[in-house]
Scaffold this active site. Structure first.
Site, PDB file in Angstrom:
ATOM      1  CD  GLU A 129      14.423  -4.222   1.831  1.00  0.00           C
ATOM      2  OE1 GLU A 129      14.555  -3.668   2.930  1.00  0.00           O
ATOM      3  OE2 GLU A 129      13.537  -5.083   1.602  1.00  0.00           O
ATOM      4  CB  SER A 170       1.537 -12.013  -4.872  1.00  0.00           C
ATOM      5  OG  SER A 170       2.134 -12.050  -6.152  1.00  0.00           O
ATOM      6  CE  LYS A 221       7.144  -6.949  -1.839  1.00  0.00           C
ATOM      7  NZ  LYS A 221       6.751  -7.321  -3.211  1.00  0.00           N
TER       8      LYS A 221
HETATM    9  C1  LIG Z   1       7.393  -8.216  -4.041  1.00  0.00           C
HETATM   10  C2  LIG Z   1       6.431  -9.084  -4.742  1.00  0.00           C
HETATM   11  C3  LIG Z   1       6.589 -10.493  -4.799  1.00  0.00           C
HETATM   12  C4  LIG Z   1       7.776 -11.198  -4.253  1.00  0.00           C
HETATM   13  O1  LIG Z   1       7.985 -11.101  -2.871  1.00  0.00           O
HETATM   14  P1  LIG Z   1       7.664 -12.281  -1.883  1.00  0.00           P
HETATM   15  O2  LIG Z   1       8.270 -11.839  -0.606  1.00  0.00           O
HETATM   16  O3  LIG Z   1       8.320 -13.528  -2.423  1.00  0.00           O
HETATM   17  O4  LIG Z   1       6.199 -12.433  -1.819  1.00  0.00           O
HETATM   18  C5  LIG Z   1       5.598 -11.239  -5.404  1.00  0.00           C
HETATM   19  N1  LIG Z   1       4.521 -10.656  -5.977  1.00  0.00           N
HETATM   20  C6  LIG Z   1       4.330  -9.324  -5.948  1.00  0.00           C
HETATM   21  C7  LIG Z   1       3.127  -8.746  -6.597  1.00  0.00           C
HETATM   22  C8  LIG Z   1       5.276  -8.486  -5.339  1.00  0.00           C
HETATM   23  O5  LIG Z   1       5.086  -7.159  -5.319  1.00  0.00           O
END
Ligand SMILES: *Cc1c(COP(=O)(O)O)cnc(C)c1O
Length: 398
Positions: free
Chosen positions: A111, A384, A89
């Site tokens: 948000e 992610s 993020k």
């Molecule tokens: C917020 C988040 C997601 C989901 O958001 P996307 O916009 O679909 O990437 C996925 N993995 C992690 C670790 C997150 O913090």
């Protein structure tokens, strides 16, 4: 032809469904954002922050023990979990805060669901000396106490939202309401490839560094392209971040993994591409969980970051044209995925990411059924985020 078109349409999806009062601002944002493409100073500063502050490039790591668990798969992990604040993020919030400064805005709102985007926004605001206020569903404020504390420590104000289901979609409604009232001095940092044009385009641009790096790194290591790309899909920003650079590589298959929650058949899930219908939410047209008469349904996932009834419009488009495939994984399967990666590689993934890991079992099974040659298929998984934020809540589940 490149997408979106100048009005933010990805085929029939995307666009701008907002109150009149926001149109002028979105036009201005679009203009500023487009001009930054040619702004050397902006590009230099963004690249500097990604490198020196956030920790890019992230590693593309061949997970050998995980791969041998599946036999016919070579699994590479794109380690976004190693970034500052622990997830992808931060790529997006650093970019948007630079845009906010460029536009002369003094106040930032966001948000947040699980609090990850809120923390990443509060972090970037602290770094740049901007005032930050984060809307968060009252229920999430309670569930995610640690992230609320982090945001406050970073100097942000957290505003609990008590309307509706008191979760992410309600927080986004309130943020949009605030924005309409305070457009003159306020910049709204959206956390995924969702919202009205130009947000899906802008967030994709800031996150696509994931795929550009991964493509280069994979080519350097293997002298060819991977067979598959795999990522979890909430709003869809980490998945689009990985997919986008490979769009024209027709041999590379893309799979987005949605949250099947307690099971698709139970109706308690967050899989708008797998089983949703087309509708409008938060300013853009895409796949959506809604009743027949257009009321938004409450989404569910064990992973708060996937717990959203909508999805970015570009994913709906990729699905429609067959460029990507969307599948889903239940809460229980995701927990198994979390355990598997922890115990084969010593990497504890976020619950969101664990959905992508869990799908590897199914992918390996499908490949085994189809494979006529002996060589293994290769897959890049977008890791992610890290799981530290989740482990406290999992003590009873594992
Ligand atoms: C917020 C988040 C997601 C989901 O958001 P996307 O916009 O679909 O990437 C996925 N993995 C992690 C670790 C997150 O913090």
């Amino acid at each position: 032809m490149s997408f979106p078109d100048q009005h933010g349409h990805f085929g029939e999806f995307g666009g701008r469904y907002v109150p009149e009062t926001l149109m002028a601002l979105l036009d201005e944002l679009d203009k500023v954002f487009r001009s930054l493409k040619y702004d050397k100073a902006f590009k230099k500063e963004f690249a500097f922050l990604l490198r020196e502050y956030a920790g890019r490039p992230t590693n593309l790591y061949l997970a050998k023990r995980l791969s041998s668990h599946f036999k016919r798969l070579n699994v590479y992990l794109k380690r976004e979990d190693l970034l500052h604040t622990g997830a992808h993020k931060i790529n997006n919030t650093l970019g948007q805060i630079l845009v906010a400064k460029k536009m002369g805005k003094t106040r930032v709102i966001a948000e947040t669901g699980a609090g990850q985007h809120g923390v990443a926004t509060a972090t970037a605001c602290a770094l740049m000396g901007l005032k930050c206020e984060v809307y968060m569903g009252a229920e999430d404020v309670e569930r995610q106490a640690l992230n609320v504390f982090r945001m406050k420590l970073l100097g942000a104000k957290v505003i609990p939202v008590t309307s509706g289901s008191q979760t992410l979609k309600d927080a986004m409604n309130e943020a949009i309401r605030d924005w309409v009232t305070n457009v003159d001095n306020t910049f709204y940092v959206i956390g995924s490839v969702a919202g009205p044009h130009p947000y899906p385009l802008m967030v994709r641009e800031f996150q696509s560094v994931i795929g550009r790096e991964a493509r280069q790194q994979y080519l350097a290591k293997e002298k060819k392209l991977p067979d598959y790309l795999l990522a979890c899909v909430g709003g869809g920003s980490n998945a689009m971040g990985l997919f986008h650079a490979f769009f024209n590589d027709k041999t590379v298959k893309m799979i987005g993994v949605e949250a099947a929650g307690k099971g698709i058949a139970t109706g308690v899930h967050a899989a708008p591409l797998s089983v949703g219908t087309v509708g409008v939410l938060h300013g853009s047209k895409s796949g959506l969980l809604q009743t027949k008469d257009g009321q938004i349904k409450i989404a569910h996932s064990i992973a708060a970051g996937l717990d959203y009834p909508g999805v970015g419009p570009e994913h709906a488009y990729y699905k429609k044209i067959g460029r990507a495939q969307y599948v889903s994984v239940t809460d229980q399967e995701a927990l198994q995925g979390l355990k598997l990666l922890s115990q084969t590689e010593g990497i504890i993934p976020a619950l969101e990411t664990s959905h992508a890991i869990a799908y590897l079992e199914k992918l390996a099974r499908n490949i085994k059924r189809k494979a006529s040659v002996a060589s293994a298929a290769s897959v890049i998984v977008c890791l992610s985020g890290r799981g530290d934020k989740d482990v406290g809540g999992l003590k009873d589940l594992i």
